[in-house]
Design a protein around this motif. Structure first.
Motif, PDB file in Angstrom:
ATOM      1  N   LYS A  57      14.823   4.796  47.151  1.00 25.78           N
ATOM      2  CA  LYS A  57      13.448   4.914  46.658  1.00 25.78           C
ATOM      3  C   LYS A  57      13.248   3.998  45.454  1.00 25.78           C
ATOM      4  O   LYS A  57      14.183   3.719  44.714  1.00 25.78           O
ATOM      5  N   GLU A 109       7.204   3.294  42.495  1.00 20.30           N
ATOM      6  CA  GLU A 109       6.311   4.125  43.300  1.00 20.30           C
ATOM      7  C   GLU A 109       6.445   5.623  43.036  1.00 20.30           C
ATOM      8  O   GLU A 109       5.596   6.395  43.460  1.00 20.30           O
ATOM      9  N   THR A 110       7.519   6.029  42.384  1.00 18.19           N
ATOM     10  CA  THR A 110       7.744   7.462  42.195  1.00 18.19           C
ATOM     11  C   THR A 110       8.527   7.722  40.918  1.00 18.19           C
ATOM     12  O   THR A 110       9.255   6.857  40.443  1.00 18.19           O
ATOM     13  N   LYS A 133      11.517   9.055  39.850  1.00 15.26           N
ATOM     14  CA  LYS A 133      12.753   9.399  40.557  1.00 15.26           C
ATOM     15  C   LYS A 133      13.458  10.602  39.943  1.00 15.26           C
ATOM     16  O   LYS A 133      14.078  11.374  40.670  1.00 15.26           O
ATOM     17  N   GLU A 157      11.350  13.644  41.312  1.00 18.65           N
ATOM     18  CA  GLU A 157      11.436  13.815  42.765  1.00 18.65           C
ATOM     19  C   GLU A 157      12.852  14.129  43.253  1.00 18.65           C
ATOM     20  O   GLU A 157      13.016  14.785  44.268  1.00 18.65           O
TER      21      GLU A 157
END
Length: 187
Positions: A76, A80-81, A83, A86
């Protein structure tokens, strides 16, 4: 390729908004005095720019219990996220560098970049080790050493993750007297 290597989580970023964590297996020790390590990172990775800008990172060794999060952080993108959020990993303050350590890691190695070498597909960050944080539950009370066997460290080889095996000897055991080997349980 020289494998297996640790599957480590590299944490970086100087503020919670910038924190990121990525999986790296191209890393290692390059000097013991002064203590120095390296990590190799592709310039396109989000963490590359963060490490280059701030000049520091943390190598967080991983365990079998952390395998899924370790793999997830390797596929990932931090662009975008979040980490940490998530993956379920917990960033906590390091002792010397501004970037976080991963709370779940049995060993976190705080590093300050000394030099960056562009080597083709990857840039090598050569760094000074400025601090090491080890989870007390893995410290042998008699020797004061890190107990590698009980930590369940995760290693990586040619696209696969493995747990570390059992101890088979120690430095110099091949020339040790049989009586001493027996006493230490090495034979």
């Amino acid at each position: 390729m020289i494998y297996p290597l640790p599957a480590a989580l590299i944490s970086c970023g100087s503020t919670p908004e910038e924190y990121n964590v990525m999986t790296v297996s191209w890393l290692g020790t390059i000097c013991s005095n002064p203590p120095m390590v390296y990590i190799s990172v592709r310039p396109g990775r989000n963490s590359h720019a963060i490490i280059k800008k701030n000049g520091e990172f943390v190598i967080n060794l991983t365990t079998v219990d952390m395998a899924e999060a370790t793999d997830w952080c390797g596929v990932k993108s931090g662009r975008e996220t979040d980490k940490f959020k998530e993956s379920g990993l917990t960033p906590i303050p390091a002792s010397i560098v501004k970037c976080p350590i991963v709370e779940q890691s049995p060993v976190s190695i705080e590093c300050k970049v000394r030099e960056i070498k562009s080597l083709g597909t990857h840039d090598m960050f050569i760094a000074d080790v400025v601090n090491i944080i080890a989870d007390d539950k893995y410290i042998d009370t008699e020797s004061g050493a890190f107990d590698l066997a009980s930590s369940g460290l995760l290693v990586y080889s040619h696209g696969n993750y493995y747990s570390m095996g059992k101890k088979i000897g120690k430095f110099g055991w091949s020339v040790m007297k049989e009586k001493t080997k027996k006493k230490l349980g090495l034979k």
